[in-house]
Write a protein that holds these residues in place. Structure first.
Motif, PDB file in Angstrom:
ATOM      1  N   LEU A  37       0.835  -1.213   0.000  1.00 47.52           N
ATOM      2  CA  LEU A  37       0.000   0.000   0.000  1.00 47.52           C
ATOM      3  C   LEU A  37       0.867   1.259   0.000  1.00 47.52           C
ATOM      4  N   ALA A  38       1.955   1.231   0.762  1.00 49.26           N
ATOM      5  CA  ALA A  38       2.871   2.378   0.774  1.00 49.26           C
ATOM      6  C   ALA A  38       3.486   2.579  -0.605  1.00 49.26           C
ATOM      7  N   TRP A  39       3.828   1.484  -1.280  1.00 46.05           N
ATOM      8  CA  TRP A  39       4.396   1.599  -2.622  1.00 46.05           C
ATOM      9  C   TRP A  39       3.386   2.181  -3.605  1.00 46.05           C
ATOM     10  N   VAL A  40       2.142   1.722  -3.521  1.00 45.14           N
ATOM     11  CA  VAL A  40       1.104   2.264  -4.405  1.00 45.14           C
ATOM     12  C   VAL A  40       0.926   3.765  -4.153  1.00 45.14           C
ATOM     13  N   LEU A  41       0.910   4.160  -2.881  1.00 50.66           N
ATOM     14  CA  LEU A  41       0.757   5.583  -2.550  1.00 50.66           C
ATOM     15  C   LEU A  41       1.950   6.413  -3.032  1.00 50.66           C
ATOM     16  N   THR A  42       3.175   5.894  -2.847  1.00 52.42           N
ATOM     17  CA  THR A  42       4.337   6.660  -3.313  1.00 52.42           C
ATOM     18  C   THR A  42       4.410   6.680  -4.844  1.00 52.42           C
ATOM     19  N   THR A  43       3.895   5.641  -5.484  1.00 56.92           N
ATOM     20  CA  THR A  43       3.822   5.654  -6.951  1.00 56.92           C
ATOM     21  C   THR A  43       2.866   6.745  -7.419  1.00 56.92           C
TER      22      THR A  43
ATOM     23  N   LEU B 224       6.405 -10.941 -19.658  1.00 52.75           N
ATOM     24  CA  LEU B 224       7.460 -10.776 -20.667  1.00 52.75           C
ATOM     25  C   LEU B 224       6.937 -10.993 -22.086  1.00 52.75           C
ATOM     26  N   VAL B 225       6.213 -12.084 -22.276  1.00 46.64           N
ATOM     27  CA  VAL B 225       5.711 -12.398 -23.616  1.00 46.64           C
ATOM     28  C   VAL B 225       4.718 -11.343 -24.092  1.00 46.64           C
ATOM     29  N   CYS B 226       3.774 -10.994 -23.246  1.00 41.45           N
ATOM     30  CA  CYS B 226       2.745 -10.029 -23.656  1.00 41.45           C
ATOM     31  C   CYS B 226       3.300  -8.616 -23.798  1.00 41.45           C
ATOM     32  N   ALA B 227       4.242  -8.231 -22.939  1.00 38.34           N
ATOM     33  CA  ALA B 227       4.817  -6.884 -23.035  1.00 38.34           C
ATOM     34  C   ALA B 227       5.595  -6.711 -24.331  1.00 38.34           C
ATOM     35  N   SER B 228       6.390  -7.706 -24.686  1.00 35.97           N
ATOM     36  CA  SER B 228       7.154  -7.584 -25.932  1.00 35.97           C
ATOM     37  C   SER B 228       6.227  -7.596 -27.146  1.00 35.97           C
ATOM     38  N   SER B 229       5.193  -8.423 -27.110  1.00 37.58           N
ATOM     39  CA  SER B 229       4.225  -8.448 -28.213  1.00 37.58           C
ATOM     40  C   SER B 229       3.429  -7.154 -28.279  1.00 37.58           C
TER      41      SER B 229
ATOM     42  N   ILE C 191       2.759   0.840 -19.678  1.00 38.54           N
ATOM     43  CA  ILE C 191       3.276  -0.148 -18.741  1.00 38.54           C
ATOM     44  C   ILE C 191       2.206  -0.553 -17.735  1.00 38.54           C
ATOM     45  N   SER C 192       1.297   0.354 -17.425  1.00 39.16           N
ATOM     46  CA  SER C 192       0.241   0.032 -16.457  1.00 39.16           C
ATOM     47  C   SER C 192      -0.622  -1.128 -16.943  1.00 39.16           C
ATOM     48  N   HIS C 193      -0.824  -1.251 -18.251  1.00 34.67           N
ATOM     49  CA  HIS C 193      -1.598  -2.370 -18.794  1.00 34.67           C
ATOM     50  C   HIS C 193      -0.883  -3.694 -18.520  1.00 34.67           C
ATOM     51  N   VAL C 194       0.437  -3.699 -18.687  1.00 34.39           N
ATOM     52  CA  VAL C 194       1.228  -4.909 -18.445  1.00 34.39           C
ATOM     53  C   VAL C 194       1.221  -5.247 -16.958  1.00 34.39           C
ATOM     54  N   ILE C 195       1.336  -4.238 -16.098  1.00 37.27           N
ATOM     55  CA  ILE C 195       1.320  -4.473 -14.646  1.00 37.27           C
ATOM     56  C   ILE C 195      -0.016  -5.073 -14.217  1.00 37.27           C
TER      57      ILE C 195
END
Length: 140
Positions: free
Chosen positions: A27-33, A96-101, A117-121
Motif C-alpha cells: 500500500l505504501a508503494w502504491v501511494l508513493t507511486t 514478458l511475452v505479452c509486453a514484448s508483443s 506499462i500500467s496495462h502490463v502491470i
C-alpha cells in the motif's frame, strides 16, 4: 499434542504478521507511486528536486516491499512457497511475452496508441492472482 498446537499457532501468527507487513509495504508503494506520478503536476509544479525526491522515495519503498515479500515467502511452508513461486513464474512469463508483443504491435502499426506499462502491470497482477487461486485449488 499441546506443544504441536503451540508451534502451529506461532507459525500462523508469524505468517499473518509477515503478510500484514507485505500489505503495508504494498500500500505504501502504491501511494508513493501515485505521489511520484501526480505530485509534479498537482502539488509542486514540476520542481525538479521534489520530483527526483519523490521518485527516489518510491524506489526505496518498492525495495522495502520486495524485501518484505521475500521475508514472507521464506517463512511459508514448502507447499505455499511452491504455490507462490509457480504463480510468480507464470506472471513473469505472461508479462514478458505479452509486453514484448504489445510493444511490437505499435512498432508494426497494428495499434495506433502507445503501449502503457500500467496495462502490463495489471495483466501480471491478474495472472499472479489466477496462479495463486489455481495453486491453492490444486493442493487443497
Amino acid at each position: 499434542m499441546k506443544k504441536q498446537t503451540s508451534a502451529t499457532s506461532h507459525w500462523e501468527a508469524s505468517t499473518a504478521k509477515n503478510g500484514t507487513r507485505v500489505l503495508i509495504w504494498s500500500l505504501a508503494w502504491v501511494l508513493t507511486t501515485a505521489l511520484a506520478a501526480f505530485g509534479p503536476k498537482v502539488f509542486w509544479d514540476f520542481h525538479t528536486g521534489l520530483t527526483i525526491f519523490g521518485v527516489l522515495i518510491n524506489v526505496g519503498v518498492g525495495f522495502g516491499m520486495i524485501f518484505a515479500t521475500k521475508r514472507h515467502l521464506q517463512a511459508l511452508d514448502e507447499m505455499h512457497q511452491k504455490i507462490f513461486r509457480d504463480a510468480a513464474v507464470l506472471s513473469l512469463g505472461v508479462g514478458l511475452v505479452c509486453a514484448s508483443s504489445y510493444e511490437l504491435l505499435e512498432d508494426i502499426e497494428l495499434i495506433t496508441f502507445q503501449p502503457e506499462i500500467s496495462h502490463v502491470i495489471i495483466l501480471m497482477c491478474l495472472t499472479f492472482l489466477v496462479g495463486m487461486i489455481a495453486g491453492h485449488r490444486k493442493y487443497r
